[in-house]
Design a protein around this motif. Structure first.
Motif, PDB file in Angstrom:
ATOM      1  N   ARG A  91     -12.744  -1.000   4.345  1.00 21.10           N
ATOM      2  CA  ARG A  91     -12.228  -1.758   3.214  1.00 21.10           C
ATOM      3  C   ARG A  91     -11.916  -0.776   2.093  1.00 21.10           C
ATOM      4  NH1 ARG A  91     -12.945  -7.002   2.398  1.00 21.10           N
ATOM      5  NH2 ARG A  91     -13.805  -6.750   0.299  1.00 21.10           N
ATOM      6  N   VAL A  92     -10.831  -1.039   1.378  1.00 21.10           N
ATOM      7  CA  VAL A  92     -10.390  -0.123   0.326  1.00 21.10           C
ATOM      8  C   VAL A  92     -10.322  -0.859  -1.007  1.00 21.10           C
ATOM      9  CG1 VAL A  92      -9.125   1.436   1.848  1.00 21.10           C
ATOM     10  CG2 VAL A  92      -7.971  -0.588   0.943  1.00 21.10           C
ATOM     11  N   CYS A  93     -10.602  -0.117  -2.070  1.00 25.62           N
ATOM     12  CA  CYS A  93     -10.497  -0.666  -3.421  1.00 25.62           C
ATOM     13  C   CYS A  93      -9.244  -0.088  -4.049  1.00 25.62           C
ATOM     14  CB  CYS A  93     -11.738  -0.283  -4.233  1.00 25.62           C
ATOM     15  SG  CYS A  93     -11.845  -1.137  -5.825  1.00 25.62           S
ATOM     16  N   LEU A  94      -8.332  -0.938  -4.488  1.00 22.36           N
ATOM     17  CA  LEU A  94      -7.059  -0.436  -4.979  1.00 22.36           C
ATOM     18  C   LEU A  94      -6.476  -1.338  -6.056  1.00 22.36           C
ATOM     19  CD1 LEU A  94      -4.287  -1.046  -2.282  1.00 22.36           C
ATOM     20  CD2 LEU A  94      -6.462  -2.217  -2.318  1.00 22.36           C
ATOM     21  N   PRO A  95      -5.596  -0.762  -6.903  1.00 20.38           N
ATOM     22  CA  PRO A  95      -4.896  -1.533  -7.921  1.00 20.38           C
ATOM     23  C   PRO A  95      -3.538  -1.999  -7.389  1.00 20.38           C
ATOM     24  CG  PRO A  95      -4.518   0.784  -8.289  1.00 20.38           C
ATOM     25  CD  PRO A  95      -5.347   0.669  -7.032  1.00 20.38           C
ATOM     26  N   ASP A  96      -2.689  -2.497  -8.273  1.00 19.85           N
ATOM     27  CA  ASP A  96      -1.355  -2.929  -7.848  1.00 19.85           C
ATOM     28  C   ASP A  96      -0.497  -1.719  -7.467  1.00 19.85           C
ATOM     29  OD1 ASP A  96      -0.264  -1.777 -10.249  1.00 19.85           O
ATOM     30  OD2 ASP A  96      -0.751  -3.612 -11.321  1.00 19.85           O
ATOM     31  N   LEU A  97       0.640  -1.984  -6.829  1.00 17.66           N
ATOM     32  CA  LEU A  97       1.477  -0.920  -6.275  1.00 17.66           C
ATOM     33  C   LEU A  97       1.963   0.080  -7.330  1.00 17.66           C
ATOM     34  CD1 LEU A  97       2.657   0.134  -3.627  1.00 17.66           C
ATOM     35  CD2 LEU A  97       4.678  -1.281  -4.052  1.00 17.66           C
ATOM     36  N   PRO A  98       2.483  -0.369  -8.503  1.00 19.07           N
ATOM     37  CA  PRO A  98       2.923   0.621  -9.503  1.00 19.07           C
ATOM     38  C   PRO A  98       1.789   1.549  -9.949  1.00 19.07           C
ATOM     39  CG  PRO A  98       3.811  -1.535 -10.028  1.00 19.07           C
ATOM     40  CD  PRO A  98       2.814  -1.742  -8.936  1.00 19.07           C
ATOM     41  N   THR A  99       0.577   1.013 -10.083  1.00 19.24           N
ATOM     42  CA  THR A  99      -0.561   1.859 -10.475  1.00 19.24           C
ATOM     43  C   THR A  99      -0.913   2.825  -9.351  1.00 19.24           C
ATOM     44  OG1 THR A  99      -1.393   0.044 -11.842  1.00 19.24           O
ATOM     45  CG2 THR A  99      -2.911   1.847 -11.377  1.00 19.24           C
ATOM     46  N   GLN A 100      -0.851   2.364  -8.115  1.00 19.54           N
ATOM     47  CA  GLN A 100      -1.083   3.270  -6.976  1.00 19.54           C
ATOM     48  C   GLN A 100      -0.109   4.452  -7.030  1.00 19.54           C
ATOM     49  OE1 GLN A 100      -1.050   1.325  -3.089  1.00 19.54           O
ATOM     50  NE2 GLN A 100      -1.724  -0.591  -4.047  1.00 19.54           N
ATOM     51  N   GLN A 101       1.156   4.142  -7.312  1.00 16.54           N
ATOM     52  CA  GLN A 101       2.178   5.195  -7.337  1.00 16.54           C
ATOM     53  C   GLN A 101       1.923   6.195  -8.461  1.00 16.54           C
ATOM     54  OE1 GLN A 101       5.470   2.467  -7.632  1.00 16.54           O
ATOM     55  NE2 GLN A 101       5.840   2.455  -5.424  1.00 16.54           N
TER      56      GLN A 101
ATOM     57  N   LEU B 194       0.847  -1.194   0.000  1.00 21.32           N
ATOM     58  CA  LEU B 194       0.000   0.000   0.000  1.00 21.32           C
ATOM     59  C   LEU B 194       0.882   1.244   0.000  1.00 21.32           C
ATOM     60  CD1 LEU B 194      -2.780   1.326   0.144  1.00 21.32           C
ATOM     61  CD2 LEU B 194      -2.706   1.075   2.636  1.00 21.32           C
ATOM     62  N   HIS B 195       0.736   2.066  -1.037  1.00 19.95           N
ATOM     63  CA  HIS B 195       1.505   3.299  -1.182  1.00 19.95           C
ATOM     64  C   HIS B 195       0.830   4.388  -0.346  1.00 19.95           C
ATOM     65  CE1 HIS B 195       4.199   6.114  -3.008  1.00 19.95           C
ATOM     66  NE2 HIS B 195       3.279   6.729  -3.735  1.00 19.95           N
ATOM     67  N   ALA B 196       1.555   4.935   0.622  1.00 18.07           N
ATOM     68  CA  ALA B 196       0.952   5.877   1.569  1.00 18.07           C
ATOM     69  C   ALA B 196       0.306   7.087   0.889  1.00 18.07           C
ATOM     70  CB  ALA B 196       1.993   6.322   2.596  1.00 18.07           C
ATOM     71  N   PRO B 197       0.950   7.750  -0.084  1.00 18.91           N
ATOM     72  CA  PRO B 197       0.264   8.872  -0.748  1.00 18.91           C
ATOM     73  C   PRO B 197      -1.011   8.445  -1.472  1.00 18.91           C
ATOM     74  CG  PRO B 197       2.625   9.014  -1.107  1.00 18.91           C
ATOM     75  CD  PRO B 197       2.368   7.676  -0.485  1.00 18.91           C
ATOM     76  N   PHE B 198      -1.047   7.219  -1.984  1.00 17.45           N
ATOM     77  CA  PHE B 198      -2.275   6.722  -2.607  1.00 17.45           C
ATOM     78  C   PHE B 198      -3.377   6.598  -1.565  1.00 17.45           C
ATOM     79  CE2 PHE B 198      -5.161   3.241  -3.703  1.00 17.45           C
ATOM     80  CZ  PHE B 198      -5.580   3.617  -4.971  1.00 17.45           C
ATOM     81  N   LEU B 199      -3.036   6.095  -0.369  1.00 18.00           N
ATOM     82  CA  LEU B 199      -4.039   5.985   0.687  1.00 18.00           C
ATOM     83  C   LEU B 199      -4.571   7.362   1.063  1.00 18.00           C
ATOM     84  CD1 LEU B 199      -5.651   4.382   2.781  1.00 18.00           C
ATOM     85  CD2 LEU B 199      -3.686   4.561   4.326  1.00 18.00           C
TER      86      LEU B 199
END
Length: 242
Positions: free
Chosen positions: A205-215, A168-173
């Motif tokens: 609960r959170v909806c998220l993509p993979d780490l590179p996409t989060q970044q 989980l990328h903190a700025p994405f959160l």
């Protein structure tokens, strides 16, 4: 003489009307940028609210999935060292995030706070010093405001804090919570002060993509927010000049 007074008054009346028109136009131009930022924010989350408490979840966009936030980040709460013990605040060197700070720090990196505690205050309270990159969400009174730590910091009990794990990328959160502000306010309750209680937070609960996409998403939104900040600074400078 009286005729000259009237001419001066008439001239000033026209000039003040022009000034008010300029001030109004400047404010309206800035207001138009905020919906544009909100649209950018929504588009980056595919138009869904990417936060839930396990019910009424929107279908996950392709390549995204819903997960428990507790599986992705460590949850930590804050506390206030006793005000009856001034030695807990004397020569404080540990930034302590409280509600008076959060509106100015919303969606920004927090490095300074209005108050600081010290090691003695931390040792004699339930507050914990959390690492840089921790994402803090205000859960009482000013519900839904969010910041990210730029240095080690503690918080009051008005915040819930997440120390993100490797997926989980903190700025994405931070941006995910900002995009879910209306939802967060909607799950707050209370007769005097609206509060998001811990039993609700623990079910996030959170909806998220993979780490590179989060970044990539976080970088795009960081840039969009920076542009908005520059526009706001220019707007304030124009108003001051007027």
């Amino acid at each position: 003489d009286l005729p000259t007074q009237r001419r001066i008054a008439s001239r000033l009346k026209k000039q003040m009307a022009t000034l008010e028109q300029a001030r109004h136009s400047t404010s309206e131009a800035f207001k138009a940028h905020r919906p544009l930022f909100e649209k950018t924010l929504s588009e980056n989350f595919h138009g869904i609210t990417p936060l839930s408490v396990g019910r009424d979840e929107a279908p996950a966009p392709e390549g995204w999935r819903w997960q428990s936030l507790l599986d992705l980040a460590r949850l930590a709460t804050g506390h206030t060292p006793s005000r009856r013990c001034p030695e807990y605040w004397a020569d404080g060197d540990i930034p302590w995030l409280a509600l008076p700070d959060i509106r100015a720090l919303d969606c920004r990196v927090a490095t300074e706070t209005s108050e600081k505690t010290n090691a003695l205050g931390i040792a004699n309270s339930s507050a914990r010093v959390l690492p840089p990159g921790t994402v803090a969400l205000s859960r009482t009174a000013s519900v839904g405001f969010v910041t990210i730590f730029g240095c080690e910091m503690a918080t009051s009990q008005d915040f819930v804090n997440w120390v993100c794990g490797p997926s989980l990328h903190a700025p994405f959160l931070l941006w995910l919570l900002r995009a879910s502000r209306a939802f967060i306010k909607g799950v707050s309750t209370g007769a005097v002060h609206q509060t998001v209680y811990m039993d609700v937070v623990e079910r996030f609960r959170v909806c998220l993509p993979d780490l590179p996409t989060q970044q990539k998403i976080a970088a795009r939104l960081d840039e969009a927010f920076l542009i908005l900040q520059r526009l706001q600074a220019a707007h304030e400078a124009q108003l001051a000049a007027l």
